[in-house]
Design a protein around this motif. Structure first.
Motif, PDB file in Angstrom:
ATOM      1  N   ILE A  49       4.506   3.197  16.764  1.00 56.55           N
ATOM      2  CA  ILE A  49       5.802   2.578  16.485  1.00 56.55           C
ATOM      3  C   ILE A  49       5.974   2.496  14.973  1.00 56.55           C
ATOM      4  O   ILE A  49       5.189   1.832  14.290  1.00 56.55           O
ATOM      5  N   ASP A  50       6.998   3.167  14.451  1.00 55.88           N
ATOM      6  CA  ASP A  50       7.273   3.162  13.019  1.00 55.88           C
ATOM      7  C   ASP A  50       8.420   2.204  12.729  1.00 55.88           C
ATOM      8  O   ASP A  50       9.566   2.455  13.119  1.00 55.88           O
ATOM      9  N   LEU A  51       8.132   1.102  12.053  1.00 57.12           N
ATOM     10  CA  LEU A  51       9.175   0.160  11.671  1.00 57.12           C
ATOM     11  C   LEU A  51       9.974   0.653  10.475  1.00 57.12           C
ATOM     12  O   LEU A  51      11.028   0.085  10.157  1.00 57.12           O
ATOM     13  N   ASP A  52       9.477   1.699   9.818  1.00 56.98           N
ATOM     14  CA  ASP A  52      10.195   2.375   8.722  1.00 56.98           C
ATOM     15  C   ASP A  52      10.699   1.386   7.676  1.00 56.98           C
ATOM     16  O   ASP A  52      11.852   1.415   7.250  1.00 56.98           O
ATOM     17  N   SER A  53       9.810   0.505   7.259  1.00 57.55           N
ATOM     18  CA  SER A  53      10.168  -0.497   6.264  1.00 57.55           C
ATOM     19  C   SER A  53      10.290   0.139   4.884  1.00 57.55           C
ATOM     20  O   SER A  53       9.555   1.078   4.561  1.00 57.55           O
ATOM     21  N   PRO A  54      11.221  -0.337   4.035  1.00 54.50           N
ATOM     22  CA  PRO A  54      11.326   0.200   2.669  1.00 54.50           C
ATOM     23  C   PRO A  54      10.005   0.060   1.924  1.00 54.50           C
ATOM     24  O   PRO A  54       9.236  -0.881   2.165  1.00 54.50           O
ATOM     25  N   HIS A  55       9.735   0.974   1.001  1.00 52.57           N
ATOM     26  CA  HIS A  55       8.427   1.019   0.351  1.00 52.57           C
ATOM     27  C   HIS A  55       8.117  -0.243  -0.441  1.00 52.57           C
ATOM     28  O   HIS A  55       7.008  -0.747  -0.386  1.00 52.57           O
ATOM     29  N   ARG A  56       9.057  -0.766  -1.186  1.00 53.71           N
ATOM     30  CA  ARG A  56       8.774  -1.941  -2.011  1.00 53.71           C
ATOM     31  C   ARG A  56       8.613  -3.153  -1.099  1.00 53.71           C
ATOM     32  O   ARG A  56       9.496  -3.458  -0.290  1.00 53.71           O
ATOM     33  N   LEU A  57       7.484  -3.831  -1.210  1.00 51.23           N
ATOM     34  CA  LEU A  57       7.173  -4.981  -0.357  1.00 51.23           C
ATOM     35  C   LEU A  57       7.315  -4.607   1.126  1.00 51.23           C
ATOM     36  O   LEU A  57       7.814  -5.395   1.933  1.00 51.23           O
ATOM     37  N   GLN A  58       6.825  -3.406   1.485  1.00 56.24           N
ATOM     38  CA  GLN A  58       7.124  -2.887   2.822  1.00 56.24           C
ATOM     39  C   GLN A  58       6.579  -3.759   3.941  1.00 56.24           C
ATOM     40  O   GLN A  58       7.210  -3.873   5.002  1.00 56.24           O
ATOM     41  N   THR A  59       5.428  -4.397   3.738  1.00 57.29           N
ATOM     42  CA  THR A  59       4.889  -5.226   4.812  1.00 57.29           C
ATOM     43  C   THR A  59       5.766  -6.447   5.043  1.00 57.29           C
ATOM     44  O   THR A  59       6.155  -6.748   6.184  1.00 57.29           O
ATOM     45  N   MET A  60       6.101  -7.170   3.983  1.00 60.48           N
ATOM     46  CA  MET A  60       6.944  -8.346   4.121  1.00 60.48           C
ATOM     47  C   MET A  60       8.339  -7.978   4.637  1.00 60.48           C
ATOM     48  O   MET A  60       8.922  -8.688   5.470  1.00 60.48           O
ATOM     49  N   ARG A  61       8.866  -6.852   4.192  1.00 59.91           N
ATOM     50  CA  ARG A  61      10.221  -6.461   4.584  1.00 59.91           C
ATOM     51  C   ARG A  61      10.270  -5.868   5.994  1.00 59.91           C
ATOM     52  O   ARG A  61      11.347  -5.577   6.507  1.00 59.91           O
TER      53      ARG A  61
END
Length: 370
Positions: free
Chosen positions: A63-75
């Motif tokens: 499952i790819d949540l495809d979060s933005p790279h900057r602060l990707q875990t929090m975002r």
């Protein structure tokens, strides 16, 4: 051996990415262990990237949540929350502190009854000391506030558990110590694969091997300096496997010390175990660790190991397996002496390696998760 947890549950594992690292490989092994026991498994990533993507076991859904790279875990929080609402897994296992915090927040926001277990793979005091921003420096406080909501808190070594308790104020009794599932059934076969580089041919000088991310934590400059001292006394070669931001600086250091002709840094390799099995010594020069996966793997394939006695993990591994040499952290002279000793004396075979296999650790995690 613990009683096996009944199969047929829906489980999820969450972490930032699958870039090279010990925690990433451990989570892949756990996903495999859960699936082999008959559970439905999702591997959820804040961003589906990294060289270990191809190692996600067959039958495990990525499952790819495809979060933005900057602060990707929090975002990734809103999308992880949506995933939990939609899929409602019975349990979610998270790894690495920022991902752990996000997993607990997502469960609360989603309003689901998914059990969340968090796992700590490194010394939080060292992470705080190296924190580049205020978010990292307040990490112990964030963990202290959020982790009590977890159904289980796992530390990968006793030292990591002690450090976490001291840094956060959480009761040490709340933490379970479960060693990493590192030794897979395929390890011996992978170790037996050929290595084409001419340095590993019969009759060549002994090879000292290091492996890991080329970053501050792993302290490869110390290993290179120790090797340069050793090289003045006897023929030897040094191979360092891994990628990272210090690659250019490490290459420059080998040139400065005049050993660049005897040092090879090929980057990430798919099968490091074949290199471990054919090296005279495996060296770990880290400033801090949690439970260094590579040290266990090297012992499992019969390598002699020399490691810094860093916090935490190496001393536990050496004590439990009865094999290996420990030296002080960031002491080039001591590391050189340790390497020289390991080259001169036969290695003692490691014992008790079953604790790091694919049977006991997955079952212990499942007991907490279900």
């Amino acid at each position: 051996m613990t009683a096996q947890v009944a199969a047929g549950r829906r489980l999820a594992l969450f972490m930032p990415t699958l870039t090279p690292g010990g925690a990433e490989r451990v989570m892949i092994n756990l996903a495999r262990g859960f699936a082999e026991r008959g559970h439905t498994v999702d591997f959820v990533l804040a961003k589906a990237e990294g060289v270990y993507l191809d190692d996600v076991p067959p039958g495990v859904r990525l499952i790819d949540l495809d979060s933005p790279h900057r602060l990707q875990t929090m975002r990734s929080l809103p999308r992880l929350t949506a995933y939990l609402r939609r899929e409602r897994p019975d349990a979610l296992l998270a790894a690495l502190n920022h991902a752990n915090i996000v997993a607990l927040a997502a469960r609360r926001l989603a309003g689901v009854d998914t059990r969340v277990v968090v796992s700590i793979h490194n010394t939080i005091s060292s992470e705080k000391a190296r924190g580049a921003n205020s978010r990292d420096r307040i990490l112990p406080q964030l963990c202290a506030l959020t982790y009590p909501a977890a159904q289980g808190i796992v530390a990968v070594s006793g030292g990591v558990a002690d450090d976490f308790s001291e840094a956060t104020g959480l009761d040490r009794g709340q933490l379970e110590v479960i060693y990493n599932p590192v030794i897979t059934p395929e390890l011996a076969t992978q170790a037996a694969q050929p290595v084409e580089h001419p340095w590993f041919a019969p009759g060549q000088p002994p090879v000292i091997l290091g492996a890991g991310r080329l970053e501050y934590q792993k302290n490869f400059p110390s290993l290179i300096r120790a090797f340069a001292q050793l090289r003045r006394e006897r023929p030897a070669r040094l191979v360092i496997l891994g990628e990272g931001s210090e690659a250019d600086a490490l290459a420059a250091l080998t040139r400065e010390l005049g050993v660049d002709g005897d040092v090879w840094m090929p980057g990430h390799v798919k099968n490091p175990f074949a290199y471990m099995a054919r090296s005279a010594v495996f060296a770990l020069s880290s400033r801090y660790e949690g439970l260094p996966t590579v040290l266990i793997e090297a012992l499992a394939v019969g390598a002699a190991v020399v490691s810094t006695d860093c916090p935490h993990g190496p001393a536990e591994i050496v004590a439990r397996t009865g094999s290996g040499i420990l030296v002080p952290v960031d002491d080039d002279d001591a590391l050189e002496r340790g390497l020289r000793t390991a080259l001169q004396h036969p290695v003692r075979p490691a014992a008790n390696l079953h604790e790091y296999g694919m049977d006991y650790p997955p079952e212990r995690y499942l007991e907490l998760m279900l």
